[in-house]
Design a protein around this motif. Sequence first.
Motif, PDB file in Angstrom:
ATOM      1  N   ALA A   1      -1.222   1.111  -6.394  1.00 24.07           N
ATOM      2  CA  ALA A   1      -0.423   0.074  -5.736  1.00 24.07           C
ATOM      3  C   ALA A   1       0.755  -0.350  -6.612  1.00 24.07           C
ATOM      4  O   ALA A   1       1.853  -0.612  -6.108  1.00 24.07           O
ATOM      5  CB  ALA A   1      -1.302  -1.129  -5.399  1.00 24.07           C
ATOM      6  N   ILE A   2       0.544  -0.432  -7.921  1.00 24.40           N
ATOM      7  CA  ILE A   2       1.645  -0.744  -8.845  1.00 24.40           C
ATOM      8  C   ILE A   2       2.700   0.350  -8.770  1.00 24.40           C
ATOM      9  O   ILE A   2       3.907   0.076  -8.681  1.00 24.40           O
ATOM     10  CB  ILE A   2       1.121  -0.894 -10.285  1.00 24.40           C
ATOM     11  CG1 ILE A   2       0.298  -2.183 -10.420  1.00 24.40           C
ATOM     12  CG2 ILE A   2       2.288  -0.919 -11.277  1.00 24.40           C
ATOM     13  CD1 ILE A   2      -0.399  -2.336 -11.758  1.00 24.40           C
ATOM     14  N   SER A   3       2.259   1.603  -8.808  1.00 22.41           N
ATOM     15  CA  SER A   3       3.181   2.737  -8.755  1.00 22.41           C
ATOM     16  C   SER A   3       3.981   2.745  -7.456  1.00 22.41           C
ATOM     17  O   SER A   3       5.185   3.031  -7.451  1.00 22.41           O
ATOM     18  CB  SER A   3       2.402   4.044  -8.903  1.00 22.41           C
ATOM     19  OG  SER A   3       3.248   5.163  -8.760  1.00 22.41           O
ATOM     20  N   ASP A   4       3.319   2.410  -6.353  1.00 20.75           N
ATOM     21  CA  ASP A   4       3.968   2.468  -5.041  1.00 20.75           C
ATOM     22  C   ASP A   4       4.964   1.342  -4.816  1.00 20.75           C
ATOM     23  O   ASP A   4       5.982   1.534  -4.133  1.00 20.75           O
ATOM     24  CB  ASP A   4       2.909   2.432  -3.931  1.00 20.75           C
ATOM     25  CG  ASP A   4       2.128   3.735  -3.832  1.00 20.75           C
ATOM     26  OD1 ASP A   4       2.566   4.743  -4.424  1.00 20.75           O
ATOM     27  OD2 ASP A   4       1.066   3.739  -3.171  1.00 20.75           O
ATOM     28  N   TYR A   5       4.694   0.142  -5.374  1.00 20.88           N
ATOM     29  CA  TYR A   5       5.485  -1.032  -4.979  1.00 20.88           C
ATOM     30  C   TYR A   5       6.115  -1.835  -6.114  1.00 20.88           C
ATOM     31  O   TYR A   5       7.043  -2.606  -5.862  1.00 20.88           O
ATOM     32  CB  TYR A   5       4.618  -1.969  -4.134  1.00 20.88           C
ATOM     33  CG  TYR A   5       4.221  -1.357  -2.826  1.00 20.88           C
ATOM     34  CD1 TYR A   5       5.159  -1.080  -1.835  1.00 20.88           C
ATOM     35  CD2 TYR A   5       2.896  -0.999  -2.579  1.00 20.88           C
ATOM     36  CE1 TYR A   5       4.802  -0.490  -0.640  1.00 20.88           C
ATOM     37  CE2 TYR A   5       2.527  -0.418  -1.378  1.00 20.88           C
ATOM     38  CZ  TYR A   5       3.476  -0.165  -0.417  1.00 20.88           C
ATOM     39  OH  TYR A   5       3.115   0.422   0.770  1.00 20.88           O
ATOM     40  N   LEU A   6       5.656  -1.698  -7.339  1.00 20.03           N
ATOM     41  CA  LEU A   6       6.169  -2.577  -8.390  1.00 20.03           C
ATOM     42  C   LEU A   6       7.037  -1.879  -9.426  1.00 20.03           C
ATOM     43  O   LEU A   6       7.270  -2.423 -10.505  1.00 20.03           O
ATOM     44  CB  LEU A   6       5.003  -3.303  -9.082  1.00 20.03           C
ATOM     45  CG  LEU A   6       4.176  -4.239  -8.201  1.00 20.03           C
ATOM     46  CD1 LEU A   6       3.148  -4.996  -9.034  1.00 20.03           C
ATOM     47  CD2 LEU A   6       5.067  -5.226  -7.437  1.00 20.03           C
ATOM     48  N   TRP A   7       7.529  -0.700  -9.100  1.00 20.88           N
ATOM     49  CA  TRP A   7       8.463  -0.039 -10.007  1.00 20.88           C
ATOM     50  C   TRP A   7       9.886  -0.128  -9.483  1.00 20.88           C
ATOM     51  O   TRP A   7      10.790  -0.601 -10.168  1.00 20.88           O
ATOM     52  CB  TRP A   7       8.053   1.414 -10.251  1.00 20.88           C
ATOM     53  CG  TRP A   7       6.958   1.512 -11.263  1.00 20.88           C
ATOM     54  CD1 TRP A   7       5.637   1.780 -11.032  1.00 20.88           C
ATOM     55  CD2 TRP A   7       7.076   1.284 -12.674  1.00 20.88           C
ATOM     56  NE1 TRP A   7       4.923   1.733 -12.211  1.00 20.88           N
ATOM     57  CE2 TRP A   7       5.776   1.432 -13.235  1.00 20.88           C
ATOM     58  CE3 TRP A   7       8.131   0.971 -13.517  1.00 20.88           C
ATOM     59  CZ2 TRP A   7       5.525   1.285 -14.603  1.00 20.88           C
ATOM     60  CZ3 TRP A   7       7.888   0.823 -14.881  1.00 20.88           C
ATOM     61  CH2 TRP A   7       6.592   0.978 -15.405  1.00 20.88           C
TER      62      TRP A   7
END
Length: 220
Positions: free
Chosen positions: A84-90
Motif C-alpha cells: 500500500a505504501i508503494s502504491d500510494y505514498l511514493w
Amino acid sequence: MDKMDNTEDKKIRKGSSEKRASIIAAARELFLTDGFDRSSVDAVAAKAGVSKRTVYDYFGEKQNLLVTVVEETSRAVLDMIDQAISDYLWEFEDLEQALIMFCEQFAASANGSSDYSALIRLTTVEAANLPVSFLEKLDSATEEGIIKRFTEFGQAGLLDVPNPEMAAKHFAALTFLLVFNQRTSQNEQIKQIISGGVQVFLRAYGHPNIHTRKNVDTEG
C-alpha cells in the motif's frame, strides 16, 4: 560426484523446509483453535505428520514455535502495508487523497486476510505467552514503513512531524485501526471513517501547502 552431492543437498534442504512449514501450519491451526496452553507438542507433531523429536529439533521449546508462528503470520501483514505504501505514498498529486487510498487498500487487504485475523488473535489472546521484547519489535516493524515516509514528508515540508513515530501511531489509530475496531465491512462506513481520520490527522500534522505539492518521491 559433486553434482550428485549437490542434488542430494537440495533435496534435503527442500524436505527440511517442507517439514518446517508443515509444523508451523499445524501449530498455527492448533494455537488458534485450542489455544497455546492446551496445544501439546505431541498434537502439533501428529497434525504435521512428523515426530515429536523433529518438532523439538526444529524449534526447541514450544514458546519458540509460537514466536515463529507469529513471525511467519506477520510477514503477510507487513507485505500488505509495504504494498500500500508503494502504491500510494511514493508519487501522488494530493497528500490527503494518497493517505486515504493507502488506508483503504490496507484495510481491504487486511479485512479479507486470514493472516491478519490470525495475527491479531495470536498477539491478543496469547500475549502472556509471548516475550514483551518480541511484541515491541513486532509493533515497531508494522509502523516502520509509515514512520519512514512521514519522516520524509516532514523533510519535504508536507507534514509537521517532530516525532514521526508518535505521528504514525496517531495516524493508525484515527484510520485503519479504527476501522478494524469497529468491525465493519460496509464500504461506505469504512470510507467515512478513513477520510474523517485522515482529515483530523492532517489538521494536527499537516502544512498549509500540502495540496500544492506534486509527485512527491523522496527516495534517495
